[in-house]
Design a protein around this motif. Structure first.
Motif, mmCIF file in Angstrom:
data_model
loop_
_atom_site.group_PDB
_atom_site.id
_atom_site.type_symbol
_atom_site.label_atom_id
_atom_site.label_comp_id
_atom_site.label_asym_id
_atom_site.label_seq_id
_atom_site.Cartn_x
_atom_site.Cartn_y
_atom_site.Cartn_z
ATOM 1 N N ALA A 1 61.049 109.544 75.156
ATOM 2 C CA ALA A 1 60.837 108.457 76.103
ATOM 3 C C ALA A 1 61.810 108.572 77.273
ATOM 4 O O ALA A 1 61.421 108.435 78.431
ATOM 5 N N HIS A 2 63.086 108.867 76.951
ATOM 6 C CA HIS A 2 64.083 109.044 78.028
ATOM 7 C C HIS A 2 63.680 110.178 78.954
ATOM 8 O O HIS A 2 63.758 110.059 80.177
ATOM 9 N N ASP A 3 63.229 111.305 78.360
ATOM 10 C CA ASP A 3 62.796 112.437 79.173
ATOM 11 C C ASP A 3 61.679 112.047 80.124
ATOM 12 O O ASP A 3 61.710 112.363 81.312
ATOM 13 N N LEU A 4 60.673 111.346 79.575
ATOM 14 C CA LEU A 4 59.512 110.982 80.385
ATOM 15 C C LEU A 4 59.902 110.019 81.499
ATOM 16 O O LEU A 4 59.412 110.126 82.624
ATOM 17 N N VAL A 5 60.798 109.075 81.181
ATOM 18 C CA VAL A 5 61.220 108.110 82.197
ATOM 19 C C VAL A 5 61.866 108.833 83.369
ATOM 20 O O VAL A 5 61.559 108.551 84.532
ATOM 21 N N SER A 6 62.718 109.812 83.073
ATOM 22 C CA SER A 6 63.362 110.492 84.202
ATOM 23 C C SER A 6 62.399 111.486 84.860
ATOM 24 O O SER A 6 62.368 111.621 86.082
ATOM 25 N N ASP A 7 61.574 112.125 84.058
ATOM 26 C CA ASP A 7 60.600 113.068 84.586
ATOM 27 C C ASP A 7 59.614 112.384 85.524
ATOM 28 O O ASP A 7 59.276 112.895 86.592
ATOM 29 N N MET A 8 59.138 111.210 85.116
ATOM 30 C CA MET A 8 58.134 110.486 85.901
ATOM 31 C C MET A 8 58.764 109.604 86.967
ATOM 32 O O MET A 8 58.051 108.936 87.711
ATOM 33 N N ASN A 9 60.102 109.555 86.988
ATOM 34 C CA ASN A 9 60.775 108.722 87.986
ATOM 35 C C ASN A 9 60.383 107.246 87.823
ATOM 36 O O ASN A 9 60.092 106.554 88.799
ATOM 37 N N ILE A 10 60.357 106.790 86.561
ATOM 38 C CA ILE A 10 60.009 105.382 86.282
ATOM 39 C C ILE A 10 61.282 104.551 86.424
ATOM 40 O O ILE A 10 62.292 104.870 85.800
ATOM 41 N N SER A 11 61.243 103.502 87.242
ATOM 42 C CA SER A 11 62.451 102.690 87.313
ATOM 43 C C SER A 11 62.327 101.506 86.361
ATOM 44 O O SER A 11 61.544 100.592 86.552
ATOM 45 N N VAL A 12 63.120 101.599 85.288
ATOM 46 C CA VAL A 12 63.133 100.556 84.272
ATOM 47 C C VAL A 12 64.565 100.484 83.766
ATOM 48 O O VAL A 12 65.209 101.522 83.586
ATOM 49 N N PRO A 13 65.098 99.257 83.583
ATOM 50 C CA PRO A 13 66.500 99.149 83.152
ATOM 51 C C PRO A 13 66.740 99.862 81.824
ATOM 52 O O PRO A 13 67.767 100.494 81.625
ATOM 53 N N HIS A 14 65.809 99.745 80.903
ATOM 54 C CA HIS A 14 66.005 100.326 79.589
ATOM 55 C C HIS A 14 64.643 100.620 78.987
ATOM 56 O O HIS A 14 63.677 99.909 79.264
ATOM 57 N N ILE A 15 64.560 101.641 78.134
ATOM 58 C CA ILE A 15 63.256 101.957 77.553
ATOM 59 C C ILE A 15 62.781 100.897 76.569
ATOM 60 O O ILE A 15 61.643 100.908 76.145
ATOM 61 N N VAL B 1 56.762 96.486 78.948
ATOM 62 C CA VAL B 1 56.030 97.037 80.079
ATOM 63 C C VAL B 1 55.632 95.948 81.074
ATOM 64 O O VAL B 1 55.554 96.176 82.270
ATOM 65 N N SER B 2 55.438 94.717 80.561
ATOM 66 C CA SER B 2 55.036 93.635 81.463
ATOM 67 C C SER B 2 56.107 93.333 82.512
ATOM 68 O O SER B 2 55.814 92.733 83.538
ATOM 69 N N ASP B 3 57.364 93.750 82.263
ATOM 70 C CA ASP B 3 58.437 93.513 83.247
ATOM 71 C C ASP B 3 58.344 94.468 84.431
ATOM 72 O O ASP B 3 59.031 94.281 85.439
ATOM 73 N N LEU B 4 57.563 95.544 84.302
ATOM 74 C CA LEU B 4 57.565 96.586 85.329
ATOM 75 C C LEU B 4 56.603 96.253 86.477
ATOM 76 O O LEU B 4 55.650 95.504 86.307
ATOM 77 N N SER B 5 56.867 96.872 87.634
ATOM 78 C CA SER B 5 55.940 96.723 88.758
ATOM 79 C C SER B 5 54.685 97.539 88.475
ATOM 80 O O SER B 5 54.660 98.386 87.582
ATOM 81 N N GLY B 6 53.638 97.277 89.256
ATOM 82 C CA GLY B 6 52.371 97.973 89.057
ATOM 83 C C GLY B 6 52.532 99.487 89.105
ATOM 84 O O GLY B 6 51.976 100.210 88.280
ATOM 85 N N GLY B 7 53.310 99.957 90.065
ATOM 86 C CA GLY B 7 53.508 101.397 90.217
ATOM 87 C C GLY B 7 54.173 102.008 88.995
ATOM 88 O O GLY B 7 53.749 103.052 88.500
ATOM 89 N N ASN B 8 55.201 101.335 88.498
ATOM 90 C CA ASN B 8 55.903 101.857 87.328
ATOM 91 C C ASN B 8 55.053 101.774 86.077
ATOM 92 O O ASN B 8 55.113 102.637 85.209
#
Lengths: 329, 501
Positions: free
Chosen positions: B374-388, B392-399
């Motif tokens: 999950a950590h790999d994918l978050v950095s790979d996909m450039n997802i901005s999220v405080p913590h894994i 998901v409902s906290d994230l913006s549409g793009g993320n």
């Protein structure tokens, strides 16, 4: 053309199916038992079904709007308790009757307001009020049995022009229900809301007001039913009205009203209530163990729901095929 | 052309924002009695929002609507004589035709409804429209064309000034459509102002007198239709901004990865397509053309007949078989069909590949390597999220969309089908997602993008198929991309040889 017409009548007048089933069941029972086919037995069956049938008239409106009311049995109980208590203390019939019917209507209205206000599923909302109303009644009476005056027996067991009074009351209620459903805005709007909430809002129908009104109407019917039950039993008992919501809802569904709302008839619901009594009657004639009654009722309801789903599915297949045909030609 | 007196309804600087996002801004036009105005624009240009403000379903954020020269804060349809036929019909299937038509203004005394009068009114309305329908029939038993007529009759009862028709022809056959146009002519002759919303240019020129063109919520043109060519009108709608800034895509190989042969269902007919390794194939078309349905059918989510081959081998159209063969489908509606909104990002990322994390030694107890992945994918996909572990409902549409993408990338797919990959995401995330898709293609993955955002397809695909009414009606190579040609092909009301009814 003839079979097609018949099919149209059956699909539009959904009570025809339950009416046929009731006649068949009655036929079977009259073969099984010689006492079945007597006027007095018919009257007894109608009297027995009158309480649930009256409540089913009110419930039909609620289910037509795609709602449900679990608390009708509790409304019946709490208002019966109120009546018995008032008669005990004041002995004034006019006061007791009017307070009972008004409070029944108000409790139904409260259900409607809660459903509209919190937009929570009516199932959960009325499950909560079920507990509250029943609890309030037990608190009010201290869980004691309260007898009602002997004259009350007239309402439950008496006759007028040779017809049992509960049947007369049922007839009046059915006429009122049919009139409201077919000839007033309330009736049309109730069917419309249940059919499509989105369309109802886009057409700016008074969705909230209608919803509250149908719950109030059902509350009123529960109050009337409570008075008859009280009169028949002769007094308040703490078990009154327990589980009656199941019979009432089952009667409405058996009578052809769609649980998803939008289509159904008053007559169907009343026949549904009679059908359920016939089943009890039949089991009784067969000397079946009383413990299996509930199982049979549940199975009958399950079968009715399955048949309804199947016919809805068939109908959608037919409509789909028609659309397909339109695309091709 | 009628002589212009005063406009019946004027719209001045109408704007609408939803939670800070402006969807329509500064729309201004006049409606005249006996004239039809075309509201044109691509999907998402703001036509529906404008329509809803005009008929009173939405309250404008700023701007004014004048009825007969007087400002009204919010239109009340029945009161101001404006009513709309929505694209999705607002009928009651289990009610009769008469009940439907008269429902918001039933005749009769206070308590009692006069059904004889209601049936008479309904029958009059229908007769005026020149179609034969029994006022007592239940609406659900009528065909789509007749339902549309009932809806118009219902709206007409309150449309003393303006009638809005939103895509009224999408469910109609050619014959029914022509009947509808005759009806519209009659209504114009009766002195009604019509607002006509349609994607079909032929219809617009057939029905309307003037037009307002919208793009991205802004008014980009208006005038008389007689003075503007179809081509320049289409150019107004499409715009030219993104088209010029195409990304550089690596050349695709000639090895077919996914082949679809003779795929048909009730929503589309005889679909043949091939995607090669390293290729990005776009599927363009209007709403309802059958694009999503095809994507779902390929992935096995929807019943259809036909063959799907992956790397030359036929694969049964079944989700688990498709996933095992390296195909994945990223849904159009991520909130409804894709994400588990109230579950953490970590679980959403591993959901499609959960078997890969199951503990070997103590079978079924806990998941190994899930967090690291999950950590790999978050950095790979450039997802901005405080913590894994955030939901998901906290994230913006793009993320959220990036999480969807990341979930499927975790399965190491070879073929990816994206349905509206950048719907409702901000520009930055859109750029990231486009870049990621181009990078995936460069590593030899085969990609299909289904999108109603034409500039996006022009921007990022090697090749584009154009769909209309369930059929593929055109194919364009990147070197021949022409937005105007594509849009007119997608929106032509010619039925593409489908039927000659």
């Amino acid at each position: 053309m003839q079979p097609k017409r018949l099919q149209t009548i059956v699909s539009r007048q959904k009570w025809v199916a339950i009416a046929v089933a009731t006649i068949v069941l009655a036929g079977v029972l009259s073969v099984v038992s010689p006492v079945f086919l007597t006027l007095s037995n018919f009257q007894a069956i109608l009297v027995q079904s009158s309480v649930t049938a009256i409540m089913a008239v009110g419930m039909t409106f609620i289910i037509l709007t795609a709602g449900i009311d679990i608390s009708v049995g509790a409304i019946l109980f709490v208002t019966s308790a109120l009546f018995a208590q008032l008669m005990l203390v004041t002995g004034n019939y006019a006061l007791a009757f009017s307070v009972t019917l008004i409070s029944a209507t108000v409790l139904g209205l409260l259900n409607g307001l809660l459903v509209v206000r919190f937009a929570v599923s009516p199932l959960i909302t009325t499950l909560a009020t079920y507990s509250i109303y029943r609890g309030a009644a037990i608190h009010l009476t201290g869980a004691q049995n309260i007898p009602v005056p002997r004259e009350m027996g007239f309402l439950g067991n008496g006759r007028l022009w040779g017809i049992p009074v509960p049947i007369l009351v049922l007839i009046v209620i059915v006429i009122i229900g049919v009139y409201i459903l077919n000839h007033t805005r309330l009736g049309v709007y109730a069917r419309a809301i249940g059919n499509s909430d989105r369309s109802a809002r886009e057409t700016s129908l008074p969705v909230a007001r209608i919803t509250v009104l149908v719950y109030a109407l059902s509350g009123f019917m529960a109050g009337v039913a409570g008075l008859i039950l009280l009169a028949r039993v002769g007094g308040l008992q703490s078990g009154i009205g327990i589980g009656i919501e199941f019979t009432v809802i089952a009667a409405v569904i058996l009578g052809g009203t769609k649980l998803t709302g939008g289509s159904g008839t008053i007559v169907g619901s009343v026949i549904g209530a009679v059908f359920l009594v016939l089943i009890d009657n039949g089991l009784n004639l067969l000397n079946a163990s009383p413990y299996i009654y509930d199982m049979v009722r549940g199975a009958v309801l399950m079968a009715a729901v399955a048949i309804d789903r199947y016919s809805a599915f068939r109908q959608s297949v037919v409509l789909e095929a028609r659309r397909e045909a339109r695309i091709v030609d | 052309m009628s002589v212009h007196s005063n406009p019946v309804v004027s719209v001045r600087g109408l704007s609408k924002s939803f939670v800070g996002k402006t969807v329509v801004s500064g729309v201004t036009f006049d409606l005249f009695a006996g004239e039809a105005l075309a509201l044109v624009g691509e999907n998402g240009a703001g036509k529906s929002t404008t329509k809803n403000m005009l008929c009173g379903l939405l309250t404008p954020t700023t701007g004014t609507i004048l009825v007969n020269g007087q400002t009204v804060p919010k239109v009340i349809g029945a009161e101001h004589g404006i009513s709309a036929v929505h694209q999705e019909l607002s009928l009651f299937g289990s009610l009769s035709v008469a009940e439907n038509i008269c429902i918001s203004d039933l005749p009769g005394a206070k308590m009692r409804v006069d059904w004889a009068a209601a049936e008479r009114i309904a029958q009059e309305q229908i007769a005026f429209l020149g179609i034969e329908i029994d006022a007592r029939a239940l609406v659900e038993t009528l065909g789509a064309g007749k339902q549309q007529i009932v809806e118009i009759a219902k709206a007409l009862l309150h449309a003393s000034k303006v009638l809005i028709l939103d895509e009224p022809t999408t469910s109609l056959t050619a014959v029914e459509r022509e009947k509808l146009f005759v009806i519209i002519d009659k209504l114009k002759a009766r002195g009604l102002a019509i607002v006509f919303i349609s994607h079909f240019m032929e219809e617009i020129y057939r029905v309307c007198d003037s037009f307002v063109a919208l793009r991205d919520g802004c008014q980009v043109g208006q005038g008389r239709l007689a003075e503007v060519s179809q081509r320049s009108l289409e150019e107004m709608m499409v715009g030219r901004t993104l088209e010029d800034a195409r990304v550089n895509l690596a050349a695709p190989s000639q090895t077919p990865a996914l082949e679809v042969r003779g795929l048909s269902s009730s929503d589309f007919k005889d679909i043949n397509l091939t995607v090669h390794r390293g290729e990005i194939l776009g599927i363009a078309g209007l709403m309802g053309a059958g694009r999503t349905e095809i994507a779902e059918a390929i992935f096995g989510l929807r019943a259809a007949v036909g063959e799907v081959r992956i790397d030359g081998k036929a694969v049964p159209r079944d989700v688990s078989a498709m996933m095992a063969s390296g195909l994945c489908y990223v849904t159009e509606d991520r909130r409804k069909n894709g994400l588990f909104l109230n579950r953490p990002v970590r679980e959403n990322l591993s959901a499609a590949h959960i078997a890969g994390f199951v503990q070997r030694k103590l079978r079924g107890f806990g998941f190994r390597g899930e967090k690291a992945r999950a950590h790999d994918l978050v950095s790979d996909m450039n997802i901005s999220v405080p913590h894994i572990e955030n939901n998901v409902s906290d994230l913006s549409g793009g993320n959220q969309q990036k999480v969807m993408l990341g979930r499927w990338l975790a399965t190491n797919p070879e073929i990816l089908i994206f349905d509206e990959p950048t719907k409702g995401v901000d520009i930055g995330a859109k750029f990231d997602i486009h870049e990621k898709i181009a990078a995936l293609a460069a590593t030899g993955k085969a990609i299909i993008i289904v999108s109603s955002d034409l500039p996006e397809l022009l921007h990022i695909t090697h090749r584009m198929l154009v769909m209309r009414k369930g059929r593929i009606v055109g194919e364009f190579l990147r070197s021949d991309f022409d937005s105007v040609k594509i849009i007119s092909l997608a929106a032509s009301s010619n039925e593409g040889g489908q039927d000659a009814a």
